[in-house]
Design an enzyme around this catalytic site. Structure first.
Site, PDB file in Angstrom:
ATOM      1  N   VAL A  77       4.191   1.940   7.196  1.00 47.16           N
ATOM      2  CA  VAL A  77       4.277   1.990   5.727  1.00 47.16           C
ATOM      3  C   VAL A  77       2.903   1.721   5.126  1.00 47.16           C
ATOM      4  CG1 VAL A  77       5.269   0.787   3.742  1.00 47.16           C
ATOM      5  CG2 VAL A  77       6.651   1.095   5.798  1.00 47.16           C
ATOM      6  N   CYS A  78       2.537   2.499   4.103  1.00 48.95           N
ATOM      7  CA  CYS A  78       1.326   2.170   3.325  1.00 48.95           C
ATOM      8  C   CYS A  78       1.652   2.399   1.849  1.00 48.95           C
ATOM      9  CB  CYS A  78       0.127   2.989   3.790  1.00 48.95           C
ATOM     10  SG  CYS A  78       0.242   4.730   3.381  1.00 48.95           S
ATOM     11  N   ALA A  79       0.627   2.502   1.007  1.00 45.46           N
ATOM     12  CA  ALA A  79       0.904   2.623  -0.427  1.00 45.46           C
ATOM     13  C   ALA A  79       1.550   3.968  -0.769  1.00 45.46           C
ATOM     14  CB  ALA A  79      -0.372   2.421  -1.226  1.00 45.46           C
ATOM     15  N   GLY A  81       1.759   6.773   1.749  1.00 44.78           N
ATOM     16  CA  GLY A  81       2.200   7.558   2.905  1.00 44.78           C
ATOM     17  C   GLY A  81       1.092   8.294   3.639  1.00 44.78           C
ATOM     18  N   MET A 105       5.030   3.039  -0.327  1.00 45.51           N
ATOM     19  CA  MET A 105       5.673   2.080  -1.222  1.00 45.51           C
ATOM     20  C   MET A 105       5.914   2.665  -2.617  1.00 45.51           C
ATOM     21  SD  MET A 105       6.520  -0.527   0.524  1.00 45.51           S
ATOM     22  CE  MET A 105       6.845  -1.942  -0.531  1.00 45.51           C
TER      23      MET A 105
END
Ligand SMILES: [Fe+2]
Length: 386
Positions: A77-79, A81, A105
């Site tokens: 997961v990151c901010a 994708g 996110m």
């Protein structure tokens, strides 16, 4: 790293359903530490959610890989994708079963999950709860016959438009229970798009740059020609104009007045003591005549523990009277002390969001995304009463 490996992707909705089913997930969050500490995916045991910032991972790939369980399916997961897709590819190349959260996110924060509270009963009432999981924001659709109203919609109007259509209804009213501070309301825009009245109580809407109908205490809202009874109940305290909706004497949509295990913070207008007094009277006088079996349906929640098995966030008023710490304080002075002692600092962006929700300023998409990041902080942080 091989570019030839296709990266498996999971949508926010799929991930949420897997969490709800209790599937054994392992989440690797590669955002920076500050972003992670502010807001993360919830509902997992601490050992199943690990933060390894992207750049730390690239600097010490081997050291980071050693901390990732090879036997688990790892969701990265990151901010938004992008960097998580890159890390997921590295893991896949190392033979670790991995997948990327599509949209990161941002997608998690925009996920809206619908749960049916009431299918058409003898009065024809349909009641849907729409849970914006990442922000722990709840909105509602009340429908009967061919008419529907939306209460506390987010700015993601398309979700509501689809739901209203699926119910084979036409939108007739949009309501905000109060002037929101934690998220941008979709109410005025939705009402404008559909050419239907937008309701919010005057005390909260003063200075608004769009048309509205004040939602006064005792107002009965008609839903088409149905027998569903919807009454506005003025429940001030979180804001002076906070208004709850009593539906068929069975459901009370409380906005941010009363939550499952807390109450709405009374300090967002910098008149904490005055508004806390109003809140005391709302809880102990205005709501005193309501029976225990009324189901409280709030506009926010604090976490998965406030969700029933069927996914609905709600609690009967009787249970709340027994379990919610706000109800354990009997006198007004005691209530004021207890509530005013437990108010966390409010996010500075809340004052701007209030102005946006009055139509006094406008956020572009980037600013709106940033302003809405993370869970709401609308509740007083009440500890259990000993
Ligand atoms: Fe609020």
């Amino acid at each position: 790293m091989s570019d030839s490996l296709a990266i498996e992707e999971v949508t926010a909705e799929e991930l949420y359903q897997q969490l709800r089913r209790g599937e054994p997930l392992f989440i690797l969050d590669v955002r920076n530490e500050e972003e992670f500490s502010h807001w993360r995916i919830e509902g997992l045991p601490p050992s199943a959610l690990v933060n390894m910032p992207y750049f730390a991972f690239l600097e010490d790939e081997q050291g980071c890989l050693e901390q990732i369980p090879r036997a688990r399916n790892v969701t990265v997961v990151c901010a938004q994708g992008g960097s998580s897709a890159f890390i997921a590819a590295i893991l896949a190349h190392q033979g670790i079963h991995s997948r990327n959260l599509q949209g990161g996110m941002v997608a998690w924060g925009n996920l809206h999950v619908t749960t049916t509270i009431s299918s058409p009963d003898e009065s024809g009432l349909t009641l849907l709860q729409i849970n914006r999981v990442g922000k722990r924001c709840l909105s509602y659709i009340v429908a009967s016959g061919s008419a529907a109203m939306i209460i506390d919609p987010s700015r993601h109007l398309e979700r509501y438009r689809i739901l209203v259509k699926e119910q084979q209804t036409t939108l007739t009213h949009v309501i905000d229970t109060h002037l929101h501070a934690d998220h941008i309301s979709g109410g005025p825009e939705m009402a404008g798009l559909f050419g239907v009245p937008y309701h919010i109580r005057l005390d909260d809407a003063a200075g608004a740059k769009f048309p509205y109908h004040s939602l006064d205490d005792g107002t009965r809202l008609a839903l088409g020609s149905s027998v569903v009874e919807i009454i506005a109940v003025h429940t001030p305290g979180h804001t002076p104009g906070s208004t709850s909706l009593l539906i068929n004497e069975k459901y009370l949509l409380t906005g941010d007045t009363l939550f499952v295990s807390s109450i709405g913070r009374p300090d967002l207008g910098h008149k904490a003591e005055e508004w806390a007094r109003q809140l005391y009277r709302t809880l102990f006088e205005r709501m005193a005549s309501l029976p225990d079996d009324v189901l409280i349906l709030p506009a926010h929640y604090a976490g998965a523990a406030e969700m029933r098995r069927d996914g609905v966030v709600g609690i009967t008023l009787g249970e709340a009277r027994l379990r919610n710490p706000a109800f354990q304080v009997r006198t007004e002075p005691e209530f004021l002390d207890y509530v005013l002692e437990h108010l966390a600092p409010q996010p500075s962006v809340y004052q701007e969001i209030r102005r946006v929700n009055l139509g006094q300023m406008l956020f572009d998409e980037e600013h709106a995304l940033e302003a809405e990041l993370g869970p709401n902080q609308c509740a007083a942080s009440l500890p259990p009463r000993s």
